[in-house]
Scaffold this motif. Structure first.
Motif, PDB file in Angstrom:
ATOM      1  N   ALA A 166       0.835  -1.169   0.134  1.00 24.00           N
ATOM      2  CA  ALA A 166      -0.035  -0.083   0.036  1.00 24.00           C
ATOM      3  C   ALA A 166       0.945   1.272  -0.001  1.00 24.00           C
ATOM      4  CB  ALA A 166      -1.031   0.033   1.302  1.00 24.00           C
ATOM      5  N   ALA A 167       2.017   1.256   0.753  1.00 26.26           N
ATOM      6  CA  ALA A 167       2.970   2.465   0.660  1.00 26.26           C
ATOM      7  C   ALA A 167       3.503   2.653  -0.819  1.00 26.26           C
ATOM      8  CB  ALA A 167       4.041   1.912   1.678  1.00 26.26           C
ATOM      9  N   LEU A 168       3.589   1.469  -1.280  1.00 28.88           N
ATOM     10  CA  LEU A 168       4.215   1.655  -3.087  1.00 28.88           C
ATOM     11  C   LEU A 168       3.348   2.099  -3.862  1.00 28.88           C
ATOM     12  CD1 LEU A 168       6.296  -1.582  -3.008  1.00 28.88           C
ATOM     13  CD2 LEU A 168       7.498   0.716  -2.754  1.00 28.88           C
ATOM     14  N   LEU A 169       2.051   1.699  -3.563  1.00 26.64           N
ATOM     15  CA  LEU A 169       0.798   2.492  -4.361  1.00 26.64           C
ATOM     16  C   LEU A 169       0.606   3.830  -4.043  1.00 26.64           C
ATOM     17  CD1 LEU A 169      -1.777  -0.499  -4.086  1.00 26.64           C
ATOM     18  CD2 LEU A 169      -0.260  -0.036  -6.038  1.00 26.64           C
ATOM     19  N   LYS A 170       1.282   4.349  -2.919  1.00 29.05           N
ATOM     20  CA  LYS A 170       0.913   5.757  -2.676  1.00 29.05           C
ATOM     21  C   LYS A 170       1.933   6.604  -3.215  1.00 29.05           C
ATOM     22  CE  LYS A 170      -1.256   5.009   1.944  1.00 29.05           C
ATOM     23  NZ  LYS A 170      -2.524   5.966   1.777  1.00 29.05           N
ATOM     24  N   LEU A 171       2.964   5.980  -3.828  1.00 32.83           N
ATOM     25  CA  LEU A 171       3.939   6.730  -4.797  1.00 32.83           C
ATOM     26  C   LEU A 171       3.340   7.369  -5.970  1.00 32.83           C
ATOM     27  CD1 LEU A 171       7.031   4.410  -4.663  1.00 32.83           C
ATOM     28  CD2 LEU A 171       6.745   6.473  -3.363  1.00 32.83           C
ATOM     29  N   ASN A 172       2.228   7.212  -6.172  1.00 32.77           N
ATOM     30  CA  ASN A 172       1.599   7.845  -7.487  1.00 32.77           C
ATOM     31  C   ASN A 172       1.346   9.268  -7.092  1.00 32.77           C
ATOM     32  OD1 ASN A 172      -0.453   8.812  -9.118  1.00 32.77           O
ATOM     33  ND2 ASN A 172      -1.695   7.224  -8.805  1.00 32.77           N
ATOM     34  N   PRO A 173       1.964  10.011  -7.941  1.00 32.04           N
ATOM     35  CA  PRO A 173       1.878  11.502  -7.673  1.00 32.04           C
ATOM     36  C   PRO A 173       0.773  12.140  -7.300  1.00 32.04           C
ATOM     37  CG  PRO A 173       3.305  11.087  -9.345  1.00 32.04           C
ATOM     38  CD  PRO A 173       2.503   9.674  -9.084  1.00 32.04           C
ATOM     39  N   VAL A 174      -0.470  11.731  -8.046  1.00 33.90           N
ATOM     40  CA  VAL A 174      -1.649  12.113  -7.808  1.00 33.90           C
ATOM     41  C   VAL A 174      -2.208  12.030  -6.270  1.00 33.90           C
ATOM     42  CG1 VAL A 174      -4.224  11.967  -8.741  1.00 33.90           C
ATOM     43  CG2 VAL A 174      -2.411  11.816 -10.170  1.00 33.90           C
ATOM     44  N   THR A 175      -1.912  10.775  -5.755  1.00 34.14           N
ATOM     45  CA  THR A 175      -2.118  10.482  -4.387  1.00 34.14           C
ATOM     46  C   THR A 175      -1.156  11.133  -3.531  1.00 34.14           C
ATOM     47  OG1 THR A 175      -2.605   8.104  -5.107  1.00 34.14           O
ATOM     48  CG2 THR A 175      -2.246   8.617  -2.789  1.00 34.14           C
ATOM     49  N   LEU A 176       0.013  11.591  -3.930  1.00 29.60           N
ATOM     50  CA  LEU A 176       1.226  11.925  -3.014  1.00 29.60           C
ATOM     51  C   LEU A 176       0.854  13.618  -2.768  1.00 29.60           C
ATOM     52  CD1 LEU A 176       2.980  10.878  -1.045  1.00 29.60           C
ATOM     53  CD2 LEU A 176       4.884  11.513  -2.715  1.00 29.60           C
ATOM     54  N   ALA A 177       0.144  13.981  -4.085  1.00 27.37           N
ATOM     55  CA  ALA A 177      -0.072  15.737  -4.036  1.00 27.37           C
ATOM     56  C   ALA A 177      -0.808  16.215  -2.859  1.00 27.37           C
ATOM     57  CB  ALA A 177      -0.717  15.866  -5.403  1.00 27.37           C
ATOM     58  N   ARG A 178      -1.785  15.276  -1.973  1.00 26.86           N
ATOM     59  CA  ARG A 178      -2.320  15.707  -0.856  1.00 26.86           C
ATOM     60  C   ARG A 178      -1.367  16.043   0.372  1.00 26.86           C
ATOM     61  NH1 ARG A 178      -5.698  10.786   0.849  1.00 26.86           N
ATOM     62  NH2 ARG A 178      -3.848   9.700   0.113  1.00 26.86           N
ATOM     63  N   ASN A 179      -0.019  15.562   0.158  1.00 29.92           N
ATOM     64  CA  ASN A 179       1.012  16.071   1.049  1.00 29.92           C
ATOM     65  C   ASN A 179       2.138  16.893   0.529  1.00 29.92           C
ATOM     66  OD1 ASN A 179       2.972  15.780   3.183  1.00 29.92           O
ATOM     67  ND2 ASN A 179       2.485  13.724   3.733  1.00 29.92           N
ATOM     68  N   PRO A 180       2.072  17.953   0.536  1.00 28.93           N
ATOM     69  CA  PRO A 180       3.014  18.770  -0.385  1.00 28.93           C
ATOM     70  C   PRO A 180       4.346  18.608   0.081  1.00 28.93           C
ATOM     71  CG  PRO A 180       1.169  20.078   0.396  1.00 28.93           C
ATOM     72  CD  PRO A 180       0.961  18.745   1.116  1.00 28.93           C
TER      73      PRO A 180
END
Length: 729
Positions: A42-56
């Motif tokens: 799940a942590a690797l899936l969160k590498l998606n820039p669209v997902t990670l954009a929530r955390n500037p």
């Protein structure tokens, strides 16, 4: 008439505990290391820039990692690849913290999903209370087709198809999958115990339920969303902290970008400095600048902030509390006025015998014997408490033969008792009549049966009443003599043990406690003094509760309260933290912003402490994050510019091996510290009730100074290890 069996001696037994014990520290469950491994996908899936954009903060870190990856490919070097690897690990560790926090509720969510399977609902069309079977239509529909205000019938063995209120009948219901308690509960029409939850099973009888949920918005749906952390909205404090982190990131980004001209300048003038030539090689300057940016921005708290919020909600779920929003949990941490209902929260809810007061020459044992015998047939909580008190206090176990003539309590006589026949086996074996009840009623009965009422009775009654208790007089009439008063039983609302200490802790936290009760002021004051609350509101109506909350809020206070009835709904809606009992009405649960699945009113104290722990954890790790950035400045800045500006050597207090090892060590520490702090972010900083000043001082010393000192030691250690295992770095 047969005589009663003799009164037997029995060892005293202690009164069962039913209340919270002494104060305890609020913590949370330990982190299972296996959870880190299970959450890695799940942590690797969160590498998606669209997902990670929530955390500037981490989004900028990921962009930096992508840039260094390109530079390492274009200008291959061991230093470049090592920096790139650790930058990616920094992002993965931050995602891992959030993924672990979300995964902790998945087991419970899977259980709840199993309950949410489609059930067949028996919907009633045209039904009216008391209507015959031929006056309405029953149709079978899927539970998903039910709409608000639909009526359904549920019988023994069937699942309740949706959230609602019982409007006819009474049934025993198994709510173990929701509350974790195996004991069934009773739900009945009317009153404050009418709410039922979809997915629970009816064990007996038949009930008609009015559906109160909208499609797709059931209690179970909200619980599943909560425990998984899905669609979690950031709280106001979290948004404010996020804004601060964004601004700090922007400031450092601008600062680092302006260093590019300085880097070009430095490249020309640093060629003569052997220790600095590695930093000016092709492609390395960009990697160094990215490393500087990542070490300057607050990546530690940026990577842990979301996990802290999710874990705070999870701690409530562990205690069987459903919070409708993170804002409610956060508000609980800022509460400074706590409204507590007396009955069931501060006291057990039923009056209990606490003392026996004799009159004239009557012995305490004689009064105890009469009080217990006259209460054997009294099935009220008060009657049972008298029997238990006599057994525990005097070691007497009273039994009466089946042919005794029982006198049940009635509203007319306001007395109960028993008529006993002669018993030759007893020292006092004559026939006698025993009565127990309101003092005025018993006094009248004594006078009617030839006795006189002693003045001591009035003294005892006033003594009990003045202390906030309820007096019950006990009288006896032998077969061959007039009736006489034996004494008074002191009934009182028993304050739960440990509450005085809990309220003292709340007072140290700056929280004012107010007891709300419908009792008269004399009784209310006596209980308030015994419990140790700061204030009380007597003879309170729903309007009085609402007015008190508004008054406190007008004074700048945040207010928390509990409730379970429809009449509590306005106050629950007005309170900043409104905790509704799961056994209560749907109106109360909809009005509050938390639901206690265990229906334990005292849990609001734990909720406040959990909220404070959330705020303290966030503040402590923020202080640690900002403090440990200082050490990274001392590691990277002298390494980058020491060759050009020798004066910077004055701040090179760590004396790291080389500029490249210094930068690499700082980047490694920046990544590792996030992983090290994941358990603390999920468990929460241990909370000890104390004043805001002492909490601030303690956290500044532990996490502020700790965040300042630890990185110096850790970066130096990493530098030594890097040089040892990676020669030439």
């Amino acid at each position: 008439m047969a005589a009663p069996a003799p009164v037997r001696e029995k060892p005293a037994e202690s009164m069962p505990a039913g209340a919270p014990g002494p104060s305890r520290r609020i913590g949370a469950g330990l982190l299972d290391p296996q959870q880190l491994w299970l959450a890695l996908p799940a942590a690797l899936l969160k590498l998606n820039p669209v997902t990670l954009a929530r955390n500037p903060v981490m989004f900028v870190t990921e962009i930096g990692a992508a840039l260094t990856t390109g530079l390492a490919i274009a200008h291959a070097s061991l230093f470049g690849w090592l920096i790139t690897a650790w930058l990616w690990l920094t992002v993965v560790f931050a995602n891992l913290a959030e993924a672990v926090a979300e995964s902790r509720g998945r087991a419970q969510a899977d259980t709840l999903r199993g309950m949410r399977r489609q059930t067949v609902a028996r919907r009633l069309v045209g039904w009216q209370p008391g209507a015959g079977s031929g006056s309405y239509i029953e149709e079978s529909v899927g539970a998903g087709e039910l709409r608000r205000d639909d009526l359904v019938v549920v019988e023994a063995g069937e699942l309740v198809p949706g959230d609602g209120d019982v409007i006819e009948g009474v049934a025993s219901i198994d709510e173990s999958a929701i509350t974790g308690e195996s004991a069934p509960v009773i739900r009945e029409a009317g009153g404050d115990r009418s709410a039922v939850t979809g997915g629970t099973r009816v064990l007996s009888d038949r009930i008609v339920v009015r559906v109160t949920q909208e499609p797709g918005a059931s209690f179970l749906d909200r619980m599943i969303s909560l425990v998984e952390g899905a669609n979690r909205q950031k709280t106001p404090n979290e948004l404010a902290l996020n804004l601060l982190l964004v601004m700090m990131t922007f400031v450092f980004l601008v600062a680092v970008l302006t260093l590019q001209p300085m880097a070009i300048f430095s490249k020309a003038f640093m060629a003569a400095a052997p220790d600095s030539q590695a930093l000016t090689a092709d492609g390395v300057t960009g990697i160094v600048l990215v490393s500087l940016l990542v070490c300057l921005i607050p990546t530690t708290i940026g990577g842990l902030l979301s996990a802290i919020g999710i874990a705070g909600m999870d701690r409530l779920v562990q205690r069987n509390v459903l919070a409708m929003s993170g804002r409610a949990v956060e508000a609980a941490g800022d509460v400074n006025t706590l409204l507590l209902d007396k009955t069931g929260t501060i006291t057990y809810g039923n009056r209990r015998a606490s003392d026996l007061l004799t009159v004239d020459s009557v012995t305490g044992r004689r009064l105890a014997d009469a009080a217990a015998l006259s209460s054997l047939a009294d099935e009220t909580p008060e009657g049972r408490s008298i029997v238990a008190y006599v057994r525990d206090k005097f070691g007497l176990e009273a039994t009466v033969p089946g042919d005794a003539a029982w006198v049940p309590f009635s509203a007319t006589t306001r007395m109960s008792g028993v008529d006993l026949a002669a018993d030759a086996s007893r020292a006092d074996g004559g026939a006698r009549r025993l009565r127990k009840g309101a003092a005025s009623a018993v006094a009248a009965w004594v006078q009617e049966n030839g006795g006189t009422v002693p003045a001591a009775l009035d003294v005892c009654v006033k003594q009990v009443s003045a202390s906030g208790g309820t007096p019950l007089a006990v009288a006896e009439q032998p077969a061959d003599g007039p009736a006489r008063v034996l004494g008074v039983v002191h009934l009182k609302d028993v304050v739960k043990p440990g509450l005085r200490e809990r309220f003292a802790e709340l007072r140290r936290m700056g929280i004012r406690t107010v007891m709300v009760t419908g009792d008269n002021p004399v009784t209310a004051k006596a209980i308030a003094d015994e419990a140790g609350v700061d204030d009380f509101l007597a003879e309170a109506t729903p309007e009085d509760k609402l007015a008190l909350i508004k008054k406190e809020q007008a004074g700048g206070h945040l207010v928390a309260m509990t409730g379970d009835g429809t009449n509590d709904a306005p106050a629950l809606a007005q309170a900043d933290v409104g905790v509704a009992m799961n056994t209560g009405t749907s109106a109360a649960k909809e009005a509050g912003n938390m639901v206690d699945l265990d229906s334990d009113p005292t849990k609001i104290i734990d909720i406040v402490e959990i909220g404070k722990q959330l705020l303290i954890t966030r503040g402590a790790l923020t202080a640690f994050s900002i403090a440990n950035d200082i050490a990274k400045y001392f590691a990277i800045l002298p390494a980058m510019f020491g060759g050009v500006y020798p004066a910077l050597d004055a701040i090179n207090i760590m004396r790291l091996h080389s500029p490249t090892s210094a930068i690499l060590s700082a980047v490694i520490f920046n990544a590792v510290i996030i992983a090290v702090l994941i358990p603390l972010a999920l468990r929460g900083v241990r909370y000890r009730p104390s004043s805001a000043d002492s909490l601030l001082t303690r956290n500044l010393w532990i996490y502020g100074m700790g965040g300042l000192i630890l990185p110096f030691l850790a970066i130096k250690f990493i530098d030594v290890a890097v040089v040892q295992f990676i020669p030439g770095i």
